[in-house]
Design an enzyme around this catalytic site. Sequence first.
Site, PDB file in Angstrom:
ATOM      1  N   HIS A   2      22.396  36.093  68.359  1.00 60.59           N
ATOM      2  CA  HIS A   2      21.706  36.368  69.627  1.00 60.59           C
ATOM      3  C   HIS A   2      20.255  36.665  69.302  1.00 60.59           C
ATOM      4  CE1 HIS A   2      25.082  36.224  72.378  1.00 60.59           C
ATOM      5  NE2 HIS A   2      25.786  36.921  71.519  1.00 60.59           N
ATOM      6  N   LYS A   3      19.518  35.600  68.939  1.00 63.37           N
ATOM      7  CA  LYS A   3      18.140  35.730  68.448  1.00 63.37           C
ATOM      8  C   LYS A   3      17.270  36.525  69.420  1.00 63.37           C
ATOM      9  CE  LYS A   3      17.130  34.288  64.360  1.00 63.37           C
ATOM     10  NZ  LYS A   3      18.001  35.333  63.844  1.00 63.37           N
ATOM     11  N   PHE A   4      17.483  36.333  70.725  1.00 63.51           N
ATOM     12  CA  PHE A   4      16.707  37.086  71.704  1.00 63.51           C
ATOM     13  C   PHE A   4      17.291  38.479  71.926  1.00 63.51           C
ATOM     14  CE2 PHE A   4      16.386  38.349  76.245  1.00 63.51           C
ATOM     15  CZ  PHE A   4      15.061  38.783  76.204  1.00 63.51           C
ATOM     16  N   CYS A 139      18.095  31.562  86.968  1.00 62.60           N
ATOM     17  CA  CYS A 139      18.506  30.156  87.083  1.00 62.60           C
ATOM     18  C   CYS A 139      17.439  29.255  86.498  1.00 62.60           C
ATOM     19  CB  CYS A 139      18.715  29.802  88.558  1.00 62.60           C
ATOM     20  SG  CYS A 139      19.252  28.110  88.830  1.00 62.60           S
ATOM     21  N   VAL A 140      17.849  28.337  85.620  1.00 62.53           N
ATOM     22  CA  VAL A 140      16.961  27.322  85.061  1.00 62.53           C
ATOM     23  C   VAL A 140      17.532  25.965  85.477  1.00 62.53           C
ATOM     24  CG1 VAL A 140      16.175  26.240  82.905  1.00 62.53           C
ATOM     25  CG2 VAL A 140      16.133  28.747  83.142  1.00 62.53           C
ATOM     26  N   SER A 146      18.554  25.091  77.674  1.00 60.82           N
ATOM     27  CA  SER A 146      18.591  25.205  76.206  1.00 60.82           C
ATOM     28  C   SER A 146      17.219  25.024  75.563  1.00 60.82           C
ATOM     29  CB  SER A 146      19.588  24.216  75.588  1.00 60.82           C
ATOM     30  OG  SER A 146      20.845  24.388  76.175  1.00 60.82           O
ATOM     31  N   LYS A 147      16.166  25.348  76.306  1.00 56.31           N
ATOM     32  CA  LYS A 147      14.804  25.267  75.753  1.00 56.31           C
ATOM     33  C   LYS A 147      14.213  26.664  75.586  1.00 56.31           C
ATOM     34  CE  LYS A 147      13.925  20.864  78.169  1.00 56.31           C
ATOM     35  NZ  LYS A 147      13.916  19.981  76.972  1.00 56.31           N
ATOM     36  N   ARG A 148      15.047  27.674  75.619  1.00 55.49           N
ATOM     37  CA  ARG A 148      14.604  29.070  75.448  1.00 55.49           C
ATOM     38  C   ARG A 148      13.657  29.534  76.551  1.00 55.49           C
ATOM     39  NH1 ARG A 148      18.421  30.933  72.290  1.00 55.49           N
ATOM     40  NH2 ARG A 148      17.169  32.817  72.024  1.00 55.49           N
ATOM     41  N   LEU A 388      25.559  41.594  93.758  1.00 57.75           N
ATOM     42  CA  LEU A 388      25.814  40.399  94.568  1.00 57.75           C
ATOM     43  C   LEU A 388      25.794  39.124  93.725  1.00 57.75           C
ATOM     44  CD1 LEU A 388      23.497  41.510  97.479  1.00 57.75           C
ATOM     45  CD2 LEU A 388      25.994  41.683  97.371  1.00 57.75           C
TER      46      LEU A 388
HETATM   47  C1  YNC Z   1      22.535  35.360  81.201  1.00 57.76           C
HETATM   48  N1  YNC Z   1      23.315  34.971  82.204  1.00 57.76           N
HETATM   49  O1  YNC Z   1      22.348  34.403  75.292  1.00 57.76           O
HETATM   50  P1  YNC Z   1      20.358  34.753  72.680  1.00 57.76           P
HETATM   51  S1  YNC Z   1      23.648  36.064  85.757  1.00 57.76           S
HETATM   52  C2  YNC Z   1      21.209  36.973  80.155  1.00 57.76           C
HETATM   53  N2  YNC Z   1      21.999  36.577  81.187  1.00 57.76           N
HETATM   54  O2  YNC Z   1      19.816  34.383  74.142  1.00 57.76           O
HETATM   55  P2  YNC Z   1      17.901  29.306  77.144  1.00 57.76           P
HETATM   56  C3  YNC Z   1      21.455  34.969  79.069  1.00 57.76           C
HETATM   57  N3  YNC Z   1      20.930  36.199  79.083  1.00 57.76           N
HETATM   58  O3  YNC Z   1      21.877  34.773  72.793  1.00 57.76           O
HETATM   59  P3  YNC Z   1      19.543  28.244  79.237  1.00 57.76           P
HETATM   60  C4  YNC Z   1      22.261  34.475  80.103  1.00 57.76           C
HETATM   61  N4  YNC Z   1      22.633  33.211  79.801  1.00 57.76           N
HETATM   62  O4  YNC Z   1      19.904  33.661  71.747  1.00 57.76           O
HETATM   63  C5  YNC Z   1      22.072  32.929  78.647  1.00 57.76           C
HETATM   64  N5  YNC Z   1      21.366  33.974  78.193  1.00 57.76           N
HETATM   65  O5  YNC Z   1      19.826  36.085  72.342  1.00 57.76           O
HETATM   66  C6  YNC Z   1      20.624  34.077  76.934  1.00 57.76           C
HETATM   67  N6  YNC Z   1      22.764  28.696  84.222  1.00 57.76           N
HETATM   68  O6  YNC Z   1      18.087  30.823  76.643  1.00 57.76           O
HETATM   69  C7  YNC Z   1      21.388  33.482  75.778  1.00 57.76           C
HETATM   70  N7  YNC Z   1      22.772  32.163  85.835  1.00 57.76           N
HETATM   71  O7  YNC Z   1      16.778  29.253  78.080  1.00 57.76           O
HETATM   72  C8  YNC Z   1      20.287  33.188  74.787  1.00 57.76           C
HETATM   73  O8  YNC Z   1      19.306  29.069  77.889  1.00 57.76           O
HETATM   74  C9  YNC Z   1      19.166  32.722  75.684  1.00 57.76           C
HETATM   75  O9  YNC Z   1      18.572  27.134  79.360  1.00 57.76           O
HETATM   76  C10 YNC Z   1      19.153  31.188  75.786  1.00 57.76           C
HETATM   77  O10 YNC Z   1      19.246  29.284  80.402  1.00 57.76           O
HETATM   78  C11 YNC Z   1      20.185  30.304  80.722  1.00 57.76           C
HETATM   79  O11 YNC Z   1      21.449  36.252  87.014  1.00 57.76           O
HETATM   80  C12 YNC Z   1      20.488  30.226  82.231  1.00 57.76           C
HETATM   81  O12 YNC Z   1      24.590  31.210  84.977  1.00 57.76           O
HETATM   82  C13 YNC Z   1      21.553  31.292  82.551  1.00 57.76           C
HETATM   83  O13 YNC Z   1      20.635  28.558  84.911  1.00 57.76           O
HETATM   84  C14 YNC Z   1      19.208  30.533  82.977  1.00 57.76           C
HETATM   85  O14 YNC Z   1      22.047  28.468  81.739  1.00 57.76           O
HETATM   86  C15 YNC Z   1      20.980  28.806  82.576  1.00 57.76           C
HETATM   87  O15 YNC Z   1      20.984  27.891  79.304  1.00 57.76           O
HETATM   88  C16 YNC Z   1      21.431  28.679  84.016  1.00 57.76           C
HETATM   89  O16 YNC Z   1      17.816  28.378  75.989  1.00 57.76           O
HETATM   90  C17 YNC Z   1      23.403  28.583  85.536  1.00 57.76           C
HETATM   91  O17 YNC Z   1      19.437  33.247  76.997  1.00 57.76           O
HETATM   92  C18 YNC Z   1      23.162  29.849  86.352  1.00 57.76           C
HETATM   93  C19 YNC Z   1      23.579  31.128  85.649  1.00 57.76           C
HETATM   94  C20 YNC Z   1      22.993  33.493  85.304  1.00 57.76           C
HETATM   95  C21 YNC Z   1      23.570  34.396  86.339  1.00 57.76           C
HETATM   96  C22 YNC Z   1      22.154  36.772  86.225  1.00 57.76           C
HETATM   97  C23 YNC Z   1      21.797  38.084  85.555  1.00 57.76           C
HETATM   98  C24 YNC Z   1      20.709  37.809  84.545  1.00 57.76           C
HETATM   99  C25 YNC Z   1      20.366  39.012  83.704  1.00 57.76           C
HETATM  100  C26 YNC Z   1      19.248  38.723  82.717  1.00 57.76           C
HETATM  101  C27 YNC Z   1      18.947  39.876  81.803  1.00 57.76           C
HETATM  102  C28 YNC Z   1      18.164  40.967  82.501  1.00 57.76           C
HETATM  103  C29 YNC Z   1      17.763  42.064  81.520  1.00 57.76           C
HETATM  104  C30 YNC Z   1      17.033  43.223  82.211  1.00 57.76           C
HETATM  105  C31 YNC Z   1      15.572  42.850  82.563  1.00 57.76           C
HETATM  106  C32 YNC Z   1      14.799  44.007  83.249  1.00 57.76           C
HETATM  107  C33 YNC Z   1      14.601  45.105  82.237  1.00 57.76           C
HETATM  108  C34 YNC Z   1      13.879  46.270  82.745  1.00 57.76           C
HETATM  109  C35 YNC Z   1      13.433  47.340  82.692  1.00 57.76           C
HETATM  110 MG    MG Z   2      15.732  26.666  78.763  1.00 54.20          MG
END
Ligand code: YNC
Ligand code: MG
Length: 388
Positions: A2-4, A139-140, A146-148, A388
């Site tokens: 989990h690099k991030f 949401c991306v 997968s482009k970070r 939600l």
């Molecule tokens: C996720 N759902 O592990 P590592 S839920 C957090 N929440 O990092 P990339 C997530 N992190 O492991 P992609 C995550 N999903 O290398 C992936 N990650 O450390 C981490 N899906 O990034 C993942 N919406 O950009 C990895 O991945 C890194 O292109 C990889 O984008 C991910 O809203 C995503 O499921 C989810 O749209 C945007 O797959 C994409 O895949 C997508 O290469 C469909 O990212 C929709 C979806 C997620 C719904 C949600 C809650 C999000 C919480 C985020 C964290 C908040 C932290 C607190 C911040 C405020 C702090 C203060 C104070």
């Molecule tokens: Mg990406």
Amino acid sequence: RHKFWETQPVGQFKDIGDSSLPEGPIEPPTPVSEVKQEPYNLPNLYEWVTCDMESEEMSLEVYNLLTNNYVEDDENMFRFNYSKEFLSWALRPPGYFKSWHIGVCVKSSKKLVAFITGIPARIRVHDQVVTMAEINFLCVHKKLRSKRLAPVMIKEVTRRVHLENIWQAAYTAGVVLPTPISTCQYWHRSLNPKKLIDVGFSRLGARMTMSRTIKLYKLPESPLTQGFRKMEPHDIPAVTRLLKKYLSQFVVAPDFDENDVEHWLLPKEDVVDSFLVESPETHEITDFCSFYTLPSSILGNQNYSTLKAAYSYYNVSTKTPLLQLMNDALIMAKQKDFDVFNALDVMKNESFLKELKFGPGDGKLHYYLYNYRLRQALHPSELGLVLL
Ligand code: YNC
Ligand code: MG
């Protein structure tokens, strides 16, 4: 691995079970003047945009991005389809910050390709009430996965939360990250079993026919509890008192005041439904139940395009048994033409799920806190929070 996430102030996998670590903030706050003043860098073709959710045009852009790119089930049969009205409600609670509604768009075309949001909330953890951001709707666009990009978006929302002198956050996700404070399960109660089976949401049970299945899930036409009615504006003080007392028994729960109850629990057509039991004799408000409306798009079905789902929200029983109260909630959901009623195994929900014919779903939902350590993970029944 989990690099991030390994770089972030969250409970790390390596620390699980280390009860010498203190409970509470992982990093201390810094003066707001020391928070980075410029946004994080994006890849060159993209730019940040603050999404004005009061604008019809921007709401529609966000709605379209999420409708086509947000969360799907593991088999890619369904995708959440939050309505514009729902998004407007979810993102504009009392004291919300417009700067926490963050988009990424293509510089040349201004097309929205990514989104993340925060809203402020007071959340109690044990006996500490902590002002947090609730992070949601990350949401991306499918073509940019997968482009970070996600880590940059998370860092940017964190920066903007810090600028408001808020240092903690709560969020849920279907994926396992470092480190869940609790792992919950969704349960589903069929209201329209024929459609659910036709679209592949559920399957006909062993030794079951369609007509026996329809009979199994049949519900009365109208609620059974005397004094059961829709919540109204004049109920806000009584509901707030009821909810405050009820939520005090859970380890993690929102600290709702009357403004929060007005926003989150007063019925809003096709967004949130709330009912209560008013004692026919004393006119006392003794019980409360609520659910929100979150349809899913059905991907690639000839006959149906939308699954109408109700999600259990906050429920309080002091006099009417919870089982009976939730049976009335199911009756109301059926009356409103929902196909399925979903509930997590949080709060006291376990006590009615099996008896009211909910079946376990396959996905899990993990709850997380940012920059706040809990000494040990919680049982879902210790959670009093629904995001939600
Ligand atoms: C996720 N759902 O592990 P590592 S839920 C957090 N929440 O990092 P990339 C997530 N992190 O492991 P992609 C995550 N999903 O290398 C992936 N990650 O450390 C981490 N899906 O990034 C993942 N919406 O950009 C990895 O991945 C890194 O292109 C990889 O984008 C991910 O809203 C995503 O499921 C989810 O749209 C945007 O797959 C994409 O895949 C997508 O290469 C469909 O990212 C929709 C979806 C997620 C719904 C949600 C809650 C999000 C919480 C985020 C964290 C908040 C932290 C607190 C911040 C405020 C702090 C203060 C104070
Ligand atoms: Mg990406």
